[in-house]
Design an enzyme around this catalytic site. Structure first.
Site, short mmCIF file in Angstrom:
data_model
loop_
_atom_site.label_atom_id
_atom_site.label_comp_id
_atom_site.label_asym_id
_atom_site.label_seq_id
_atom_site.Cartn_x
_atom_site.Cartn_y
_atom_site.Cartn_z
N SER A 1 0.79 -1.24 0.00
CA SER A 1 0.00 0.00 0.00
C SER A 1 0.82 1.29 0.00
CB SER A 1 -0.94 0.02 1.20
OG SER A 1 -2.07 -0.74 0.89
N LYS B 1 0.53 3.45 -2.89
CA LYS B 1 -0.57 4.42 -3.01
C LYS B 1 -0.03 5.85 -2.90
CE LYS B 1 -3.91 1.11 -1.26
NZ LYS B 1 -4.38 0.42 -0.06
N TYR C 1 -3.00 -1.46 -10.47
CA TYR C 1 -2.89 -1.27 -9.01
C TYR C 1 -2.06 -2.39 -8.38
CZ TYR C 1 -4.40 -1.85 -4.16
OH TYR C 1 -4.40 -2.06 -2.81
N TYR D 1 -4.69 3.59 8.06
CA TYR D 1 -6.08 3.10 7.97
C TYR D 1 -6.87 3.42 9.24
CZ TYR D 1 -3.41 0.50 4.56
OH TYR D 1 -2.57 0.16 3.57
N VAL E 1 1.16 -3.92 3.67
CA VAL E 1 1.10 -5.25 4.30
C VAL E 1 2.35 -6.09 4.02
CG1 VAL E 1 -1.41 -5.46 4.55
CG2 VAL E 1 -0.32 -6.20 2.42
N1 GLN Z 1 -1.98 -5.16 -2.32
C1 GLN Z 1 -2.61 -5.09 -1.02
C2 GLN Z 1 -4.12 -5.15 -1.17
O1 GLN Z 1 -4.63 -4.56 -2.09
C3 GLN Z 1 -2.19 -3.84 -0.33
C4 GLN Z 1 -2.84 -3.65 1.00
C5 GLN Z 1 -1.97 -3.01 2.03
O2 GLN Z 1 -0.76 -2.94 1.92
N2 GLN Z 1 -2.58 -2.59 3.11
O3 GLN Z 1 -4.79 -5.77 -0.40
#
Ligand code: GLN
Length: 341
Positions: free
Chosen positions: A77, A80, A201, A253, A271
């Site tokens: 993530s 992002k 993505y 989050y 993650v």
């Molecule tokens: N690729 C992961 C997902 O879309 C990224 C989520 C994350 O890092 N929190 O679930």
């Protein structure tokens, strides 16, 4: 007790600073068994949870790198932030925020409830629904290879490549993200090919980085979007401000509020175990610790940042007690350099 704030600008030595980070690493390691590696992406379930590394890259002063700071792991993530930077540069804030809000969601990163029930726009670009909406915008203008180039440039790391195993593993198990992407299409937010946006993505989430590459990127965000040595401007000042603000309010989050109270440094998690932390005008920090808490944030990484935040004076806000407690061993404006030891 006086309630006047006396700021002591005494520099601590490089060795003293390293000692503080080493102590923080020891404390943070205690957290590792309390978390788990992400296994909803099967390939991530194979990662050794006991790894921990940090790279602190001050605007002035030398890098401090300890532990597994050169180990490659998938950015997940944290990509992002790269997408958000590129989208802001390409489209401008006004156009971007027509598609996505700038509000904390209070829900898990992969939730679709609030998108379905409360809003016709994703709450923010740092949750999956928001990032998929941004991906839908980006694919109309840039290719994955353009994004890879941006990622390498922003992170000052030309070794960044896509981790094919993690990508395949996520694509084979991403029903939830696929559901979010189609929901976005049904609401008219994704207007391009949904599967293309989903692949774009997921590819970006699969970029292999190191704690050091994240520290390089964070350093530029901390320095108003400018390289501290090259003095090259990578991102506009206005966009960097927006990115840092969203990192503070939404980067962790549904753990963002508690994290802001406990650590107080704008941070984005992934993650894969990465943390990108921006101590404004002071330092960029990259962390790798794949054991995660229940919200999907690096459990040891968060503890590590909590330990160093006040002692190295990296937090956004200080209370008087904290200032007094750390008076002897902090540097406000400069990080120590090797030659000062
Ligand atoms: N690729 C992961 C997902 O879309 C990224 C989520 C994350 O890092 N929190 O679930």
């Amino acid at each position: 007790m006086s309630n006047t704030l006396h700021v002591d600008y005494k520099l601590m030595s490089y060795d003293e600073t390293v000692k503080i980070v080493e102590e923080a690493m020891r404390a943070a390691r205690q957290e590792i068994p309390k978390g788990e590696v992400a296994d909803y992406i099967p390939e991530l379930g194979k990662v050794d949870p006991n790894q921990l590394g940090i790279c602190i890259y001050p605007l002035r002063g030398d890098k401090i790198c300890l532990g597994d700071y050169q180990t490659r792991f998938t950015i997940q993530s944290i990509s992002k932030i790269i997408s958000l930077c590129v989208a802001l540069e390409l489209f401008g804030a006004e156009k971007l925020f027509e598609k996505v809000e700038a509000e904390p969601s209070g829900e898990a990163f992969n939730s679709l409830v609030e998108l379905d029930l409360n809003s016709n726009k994703p709450y923010n670009p740092l949750i999956n629904s928001g990032a998929l909406a941004v991906a839908g915008m980006l694919i109309e203008e840039v290719s994955f290879h353009d994004m890879l180039r941006f990622a390498r440039e922003l992170c000052d790391d030309d070794q960044i490549v896509m981790n094919r195993d993690v990508y395949d593993s996520e694509m084979a198990t991403c029903s939830r993200n696929r559901a979010i992407a189609y929901l976005l299409e049904s609401k008219g937010i994704i207007r391009t090919d949904v599967e293309d946006a989903l692949r774009f993505y997921t590819k970006l989430c699969s970029l292999d980085v190191t704690a050091e590459s994240l520290a390089n990127f964070a350093n530029r965000l901390a320095n108003d979007g400018v390289g501290n040595i090259s003095e090259k401007r990578y991102l506009s000042s206005k966009n960097v401000r927006i990115v840092k603000t969203l990192m503070l309010t939404c980067g962790m989050y549904d753990g963002s509020g508690t994290y802001a109270v406990e650590v107080g440094i704008p941070t984005k998690s992934g993650v894969g175990g990465g943390l990108l932390a921006v101590s404004d005008k002071r330092a960029g920090i990259g962390v790798f610790g794949p054991s995660l808490d229940k919200k999907g944030n690096s459990i040891a990484g968060c503890r590590l940042l909590k330990e160093i935040a006040s002692r190295l004076r990296l937090t956004l806000f200080f209370d008087t007690d904290l200032l007094n407690a750390s008076r002897k061993n902090y540097s406000l404006n400069d990080f120590p350099k090797h030659h000062l030891k």
